[in-house]
Design a protein around this motif. Structure first.
Motif, PDB file in Angstrom:
ATOM      1  N   MET A   4     -67.342  -3.752  10.615  1.00  0.00           N
ATOM      2  CA  MET A   4     -67.088  -2.450   9.994  1.00  0.00           C
ATOM      3  C   MET A   4     -68.407  -1.773   9.648  1.00  0.00           C
ATOM      4  SD  MET A   4     -65.674  -2.810   6.144  1.00  0.00           S
ATOM      5  CE  MET A   4     -65.540  -4.455   5.529  1.00  0.00           C
ATOM      6  N   HIS A   5     -68.350  -0.449   9.615  1.00  0.00           N
ATOM      7  CA  HIS A   5     -69.521   0.364   9.284  1.00  0.00           C
ATOM      8  C   HIS A   5     -69.475   0.660   7.795  1.00  0.00           C
ATOM      9  CE1 HIS A   5     -72.889   2.881  10.397  1.00  0.00           C
ATOM     10  NE2 HIS A   5     -72.439   3.784   9.545  1.00  0.00           N
ATOM     11  N   VAL A   6     -70.543   0.280   7.078  1.00  0.00           N
ATOM     12  CA  VAL A   6     -70.577   0.520   5.631  1.00  0.00           C
ATOM     13  C   VAL A   6     -71.757   1.409   5.273  1.00  0.00           C
ATOM     14  CG1 VAL A   6     -69.406  -1.621   5.014  1.00  0.00           C
ATOM     15  CG2 VAL A   6     -71.880  -1.590   5.139  1.00  0.00           C
ATOM     16  N   LEU A   7     -71.564   2.199   4.233  1.00  0.00           N
ATOM     17  CA  LEU A   7     -72.607   3.060   3.690  1.00  0.00           C
ATOM     18  C   LEU A   7     -72.891   2.574   2.282  1.00  0.00           C
ATOM     19  CD1 LEU A   7     -70.435   4.942   5.433  1.00  0.00           C
ATOM     20  CD2 LEU A   7     -72.272   6.556   5.074  1.00  0.00           C
ATOM     21  N   TYR A   8     -74.168   2.401   1.979  1.00  0.00           N
ATOM     22  CA  TYR A   8     -74.572   1.888   0.676  1.00  0.00           C
ATOM     23  C   TYR A   8     -74.998   3.026  -0.245  1.00  0.00           C
ATOM     24  CZ  TYR A   8     -74.680  -2.594   3.065  1.00  0.00           C
ATOM     25  OH  TYR A   8     -74.331  -3.704   3.783  1.00  0.00           O
ATOM     26  N   TYR A   9     -74.837   2.782  -1.552  1.00  0.00           N
ATOM     27  CA  TYR A   9     -75.335   3.697  -2.573  1.00  0.00           C
ATOM     28  C   TYR A   9     -76.086   2.880  -3.615  1.00  0.00           C
ATOM     29  CZ  TYR A   9     -70.750   2.305  -4.433  1.00  0.00           C
ATOM     30  OH  TYR A   9     -69.648   1.595  -4.829  1.00  0.00           O
ATOM     31  N   ASP A  10     -77.063   3.541  -4.250  1.00  0.00           N
ATOM     32  CA  ASP A  10     -77.898   2.845  -5.242  1.00  0.00           C
ATOM     33  C   ASP A  10     -77.251   2.906  -6.625  1.00  0.00           C
ATOM     34  OD1 ASP A  10     -78.404   5.414  -6.242  1.00  0.00           O
ATOM     35  OD2 ASP A  10     -80.439   5.503  -5.427  1.00  0.00           O
ATOM     36  N   GLU A  11     -78.008   2.510  -7.651  1.00  0.00           N
ATOM     37  CA  GLU A  11     -77.473   2.466  -9.016  1.00  0.00           C
ATOM     38  C   GLU A  11     -77.091   3.846  -9.547  1.00  0.00           C
ATOM     39  OE1 GLU A  11     -81.873   2.912  -9.151  1.00  0.00           O
ATOM     40  OE2 GLU A  11     -80.598   1.437  -8.186  1.00  0.00           O
ATOM     41  N   ASN A  12     -77.624   4.906  -8.926  1.00  0.00           N
ATOM     42  CA  ASN A  12     -77.261   6.283  -9.301  1.00  0.00           C
ATOM     43  C   ASN A  12     -76.194   6.860  -8.376  1.00  0.00           C
ATOM     44  OD1 ASN A  12     -79.173   6.433 -11.441  1.00  0.00           O
ATOM     45  ND2 ASN A  12     -80.773   6.659  -9.910  1.00  0.00           N
ATOM     46  N   TYR A  13     -75.679   6.022  -7.489  1.00  0.00           N
ATOM     47  CA  TYR A  13     -74.652   6.392  -6.506  1.00  0.00           C
ATOM     48  C   TYR A  13     -75.177   7.295  -5.395  1.00  0.00           C
ATOM     49  CZ  TYR A  13     -71.709   4.301 -10.036  1.00  0.00           C
ATOM     50  OH  TYR A  13     -71.186   3.420 -10.944  1.00  0.00           O
ATOM     51  N   ASP A  14     -76.504   7.391  -5.275  1.00  0.00           N
ATOM     52  CA  ASP A  14     -77.109   8.165  -4.188  1.00  0.00           C
ATOM     53  C   ASP A  14     -77.108   7.329  -2.909  1.00  0.00           C
ATOM     54  OD1 ASP A  14     -77.662  10.412  -5.752  1.00  0.00           O
ATOM     55  OD2 ASP A  14     -79.566   9.569  -6.441  1.00  0.00           O
ATOM     56  N   TYR A  15     -76.958   7.993  -1.783  1.00  0.00           N
ATOM     57  CA  TYR A  15     -76.946   7.338  -0.476  1.00  0.00           C
ATOM     58  C   TYR A  15     -78.178   6.446  -0.325  1.00  0.00           C
ATOM     59  CZ  TYR A  15     -77.355   6.897   4.601  1.00  0.00           C
ATOM     60  OH  TYR A  15     -77.494   6.413   5.881  1.00  0.00           O
ATOM     61  N   ALA A  16     -77.959   5.210   0.177  1.00  0.00           N
ATOM     62  CA  ALA A  16     -79.060   4.254   0.295  1.00  0.00           C
ATOM     63  C   ALA A  16     -79.051   3.530   1.634  1.00  0.00           C
ATOM     64  CB  ALA A  16     -78.992   3.254  -0.854  1.00  0.00           C
ATOM     65  N   GLY A  17     -78.474   4.158   2.662  1.00  0.00           N
ATOM     66  CA  GLY A  17     -78.494   3.552   3.988  1.00  0.00           C
ATOM     67  C   GLY A  17     -77.113   3.104   4.438  1.00  0.00           C
ATOM     68  N   GLU A  18     -77.078   2.612   5.667  1.00  0.00           N
ATOM     69  CA  GLU A  18     -75.813   2.172   6.237  1.00  0.00           C
ATOM     70  C   GLU A  18     -76.073   1.154   7.327  1.00  0.00           C
ATOM     71  OE1 GLU A  18     -74.108   5.572   8.837  1.00  0.00           O
ATOM     72  OE2 GLU A  18     -75.383   6.556   7.339  1.00  0.00           O
ATOM     73  N   GLU A  19     -75.026   0.408   7.659  1.00  0.00           N
ATOM     74  CA  GLU A  19     -75.142  -0.582   8.724  1.00  0.00           C
ATOM     75  C   GLU A  19     -73.758  -1.056   9.139  1.00  0.00           C
ATOM     76  OE1 GLU A  19     -77.030  -4.285   7.651  1.00  0.00           O
ATOM     77  OE2 GLU A  19     -75.981  -4.372   5.736  1.00  0.00           O
ATOM     78  N   ASP A  20     -73.709  -1.728  10.273  1.00  0.00           N
ATOM     79  CA  ASP A  20     -72.497  -2.390  10.731  1.00  0.00           C
ATOM     80  C   ASP A  20     -72.577  -3.841  10.271  1.00  0.00           C
ATOM     81  OD1 ASP A  20     -71.412  -0.172  12.105  1.00  0.00           O
ATOM     82  OD2 ASP A  20     -72.745  -0.549  13.798  1.00  0.00           O
ATOM     83  N   ILE A  21     -71.495  -4.328   9.689  1.00  0.00           N
ATOM     84  CA  ILE A  21     -71.478  -5.709   9.217  1.00  0.00           C
ATOM     85  C   ILE A  21     -70.259  -6.425   9.787  1.00  0.00           C
ATOM     86  CG2 ILE A  21     -72.726  -5.182   7.088  1.00  0.00           C
ATOM     87  CD1 ILE A  21     -70.024  -5.394   5.596  1.00  0.00           C
ATOM     88  N   ASP A  22     -70.364  -7.741   9.908  1.00  0.00           N
ATOM     89  CA  ASP A  22     -69.245  -8.568  10.352  1.00  0.00           C
ATOM     90  C   ASP A  22     -68.556  -9.129   9.120  1.00  0.00           C
ATOM     91  OD1 ASP A  22     -69.648  -8.243  13.121  1.00  0.00           O
ATOM     92  OD2 ASP A  22     -71.258  -9.723  13.077  1.00  0.00           O
TER      93      ASP A  22
END
Length: 92
Positions: A4-22
């Motif tokens: 699945m493709h996930v998008l990360y957010y930091d402690e302030n909920y700001d976008y912090a990158g994304e990746e495909d994970i198993d």
């Protein structure tokens, strides 16, 4: 297990990158919700489960590109139009 493709957010909920994970589960501080492409500075709203715009109006204005300089043909067209206007107004 699936990818699945996930998008990360930091402690302030700001976008912090994304990746495909198993994995079948989302890691901490991540979502599978994709932000609208018009959002300049995505911030994740955990309660609404959506990405919102975090960029201020001032920031959005500061990153707007300058209008392109007129090319040679456009510059000549403006000069001709200015001359016609002057002639129509009495030549001075």
């Amino acid at each position: 297990m699936s990818t699945m493709h996930v998008l990360y957010y930091d402690e302030n909920y700001d976008y912090a990158g994304e990746e495909d994970i198993d994995s079948d589960t989302l890691p901490p501080n991540s979502t599978d919700v994709v932000p609208d492409p018009s959002i300049i500075s995505p911030r994740f709203d955990l309660k609404k489960n959506i990405w919102i715009e975090a960029a201020t109006d001032e920031y959005k204005e500061s990153i707007k590109p300058e209008p392109p300089a007129p090319n040679e043909v456009e510059a000549l067209q403006k000069q001709v139009a200015d001359i016609y206007y002057l002639l129509a107004m009495g030549g001075s």
